[in-house]
Design an enzyme around this catalytic site. Structure first.
Site, PDB file in Angstrom:
ATOM      1  N   GLU A  84    -125.143  16.300  65.287  1.00 51.31           N
ATOM      2  CA  GLU A  84    -126.167  16.727  64.936  1.00 51.31           C
ATOM      3  C   GLU A  84    -127.220  17.308  66.047  1.00 51.31           C
ATOM      4  O   GLU A  84    -128.684  16.962  65.550  1.00 51.31           O
ATOM      5  CB  GLU A  84    -126.937  16.638  63.889  1.00 51.31           C
ATOM      6  CG  GLU A  84    -125.970  16.768  62.758  1.00 51.31           C
ATOM      7  CD  GLU A  84    -127.185  15.810  61.283  1.00 51.31           C
ATOM      8  OE1 GLU A  84    -128.303  15.191  61.367  1.00 51.31           O
ATOM      9  OE2 GLU A  84    -126.277  16.245  59.939  1.00 51.31           O
ATOM     10  N   GLU A 138    -120.350  18.849  57.201  1.00 46.83           N
ATOM     11  CA  GLU A 138    -120.913  17.218  56.306  1.00 46.83           C
ATOM     12  C   GLU A 138    -121.612  17.583  55.532  1.00 46.83           C
ATOM     13  O   GLU A 138    -122.648  19.377  55.437  1.00 46.83           O
ATOM     14  CB  GLU A 138    -121.891  16.962  57.812  1.00 46.83           C
ATOM     15  CG  GLU A 138    -122.626  15.659  56.816  1.00 46.83           C
ATOM     16  CD  GLU A 138    -123.596  14.417  57.726  1.00 46.83           C
ATOM     17  OE1 GLU A 138    -123.161  13.731  58.665  1.00 46.83           O
ATOM     18  OE2 GLU A 138    -124.408  14.481  56.872  1.00 46.83           O
TER      19      GLU A 138
END
Length: 568
Positions: free
Chosen positions: A82, A158
């Site tokens: 991320e 995810e």
């Protein structure tokens, strides 16, 4: 590697976890993804791409070590969870892997949003070639045009991250189908696997099941486990989705998969909006109502005489079923069958006869953390590098053996990071490990401490610590610090903004001291080597929280004979 060239392939719990997974399913896929990196890779910057060769070497050695020390084959490697990707780094990583004979290890990028990675790949033929999978996080079942144009595998790498109650189960059931139907994603990875961390930390109970009481052995196999089974027991990596999948007329969805060898698995879900909201992103309203759905098997599937049926119904306890096998379905000569569907249901219809609902003995009953707890860290050959029940929130606390100290401090717990990592979240500027029961209010914490850094070093013990995880920097509590410069202080927070009292004491580095912190009602007091150092300091907030140990900065320090006694 905590330090340059410090290779240790026996730290943490992940090696154990991967090996345990492989025992149960030798074909399970293993992936690695850095969230943070050791500080030395950044050469003083909070950035892993300062020296792309060095970072690629670091990642490659982890993959090689996994094979060499544990016989584990890492199948996929990611870039940086991320956070930003670096095009040059991705190419360097591929070259480094190939040079080491790791051509079979595939690269997934960028474990963030669909863009800018997809556009970057379309504009850079070499980048397009070296990335095998585009992984996006929490895509809300949708992808983007650029990602599809790359013709690469698309994964929700995810997802979930939702409390593992029936709403979390509904979320998981819906996205397992709709990530493919709406977004062409052929993998969905749940964060996280098992909720095995203190529940009051951020994202408490956001695992597929719960096992957060190692002291009692209590665990709970939650509904998302059985939702997973609807897909995972009747498909394998390498199966193909059929193109004839989609949404049902009155809400819900269906997918179908085949192994290409004649087997067929159909998964149908009718999760309602209210009972399938994931933690993120926002879910626009949709309606689901009772309906009849007719399916027709054509081509080679028209020969299938019967399908096994597995069923889940979420919601009211009286009507609730989790992964129940129903009578098999006989298919008429035209290859068609009709199902009646209510809301919040899940059906798997399959040619496979291997499905089975596992059973397990009744887990031990739930117990609070023991109110008297001791650890002297005297473990000759620890199975894990870290002591049980301590949850490191910043820094790393490992078992340590003092070769020079044959006495009572031969075996200790040592904070081993000597510089701030390249962080993923906002780690604290101090190191801290929490332990115990979040409801603890009145307690005594006693611990032997050893500062290793002359003049600048400092350590603390604490009680009523109220925050952790991504919020650790703003943790409040009662913190009792001593410093190598001969001072002590008591603060109301980890960062040290709220100072309750300060003073001088006979303290120096490289010497053992016993700290005792007692908190009762609105007052606290502290002992140094059993003698009062400060007393009756007023503490009004927080009312309860964990016990903790830690250091003033990223510095070496040791802890021994940890003892806590809490009032019921």
């Amino acid at each position: 590697m905590h330090y340059a060239l410090d290779e240790d392939y026996f730290r943490g719990y992940e090696w154990w976890l991967m090996k345990e997974a492989k025992k149960r399913n030798s074909n399970i896929t293993l992936m690695g993804l850095p969230w943070s990196f050791p500080g030395w890779l950044g050469k003083g910057f909070n950035w892993p791409y300062v020296n792309c060769q060095l970072t690629a070497y670091y990642v490659m050695t982890w993959i090689v070590g996994a094979k060499h020390y544990h016989d584990l084959d890492i199948d996929y490697i990611g870039i940086w969870n991320e956070r930003s990707f670096d095009v040059n780094y991705i190419k360097v990583l591929r070259r480094m892997l190939n040079y080491q004979g790791l051509q079979q290890v595939k690269i997934i990028a960028s474990d963030n949003l669909w863009e800018p990675i997809s556009a970057s790949m379309l504009h850079d033929p070499e980048l397009l070639e070296v990335i095998d999978v585009i992984g996006a996080h929490y895509p809300g079942t949708h992808t983007v045009k650029d990602a599809r144009l790359t013709k690469k595998k698309l994964w929700s790498s995810e997802d979930f991250s939702t409390s593992n109650n029936d709403v979390g189960a509904g979320c998981w059931g819906r996205i397992l189908n709709q990530n493919y139907i709406n977004g062409y994603m052929t993998a969905t990875i749940a964060w996280n696997l098992v909720a095995s961390y203190y529940e009051q930390l951020p994202y408490g109970r956001c695992g597929l099941m719960t096992a957060q009481e190692p002291w009692s052995g209590h665990y709970a196999v939650e509904a998302p486990i059985w939702i997973s089974a609807h897909t995972t027991q009747f498909t394998q990596p390498g199966w193909y989705y059929l193109k004839t999948v989609g949404h049902l007329e009155k809400g819900g969805s269906y997918v179908a998969l085949t192994d290409g060898l004649g087997n067929l698995t159909i998964i149908i879900e009718t999760m309602s909006h209210k009972h399938s909201m994931c933690i993120r992103p926002f879910l626009p309203y949709f309606n689901v109502s009772q309906q009849f759905a007719t399916f027709v098997l054509k081509g080679s599937f028209s020969e299938i005489p019967e399908l096994q049926v597995w069923y889940t119904k979420l919601g009211k306890p009286s009507e609730r079923f989790l992964f129940k096998q129903l009578d098999s379905l006989w298919i008429n000569s035209g290859g068609s069958f009709t199902l009646e569907l209510q809301e919040d249901e899940l059906f798997t219809l399959t040619t496979l006869t291997t499905g089975r609902k596992g059973s397990y003995p009744l887990p031990p009953k739930s117990q609070p953390f023991p109110c008297v707890y001791n650890d002297d860290f005297n473990v000759d050959y620890p199975f894990f590098s870290e002591a049980p029940n301590f949850a490191d929130q910043t820094g790393v606390f490992e078992y340590f053996m003092n070769i020079e100290d044959p006495g009572e401090h031969r075996f200790t717990l040592r904070q081993v990071l000597n510089q701030r990592p390249i962080t993923w979240a906002a780690d604290a500027f101090n190191t801290i490990s929490v332990i115990g029961d979040y409801q603890w209010s009145n307690l005594t914490i006693k611990c032997d401490v050893y500062i290793e850094t002359p003049e600048k070093g400092g350590v603390f013990i604490a009680g009523r610590v109220n925050k952790g995880g991504i919020l650790i920097r703003s943790a409040r509590g009662v913190f009792f610090w001593i410093f190598a410069d001969g001072t002590y202080r008591v603060t109301g927070d980890l960062a040290g903004w709220t100072i309750y009292t300060v003073g001088h004491a006979d303290i120096t580095a490289k010497k053992w001291y016993t700290l005792t912190l007692t908190i009762k009602g609105g007052f606290s007091s502290g002992l140094l080597n059993g003698r009062p150092l400060w007393k009756n300091v007023s503490v009004t907030f927080p009312k309860h929280g964990w016990a903790a140990i830690g250091t003033h900065s990223f510095e070496f320090a040791q802890f021994d004979n940890f003892h806590v006694e809490a009032a019921h």
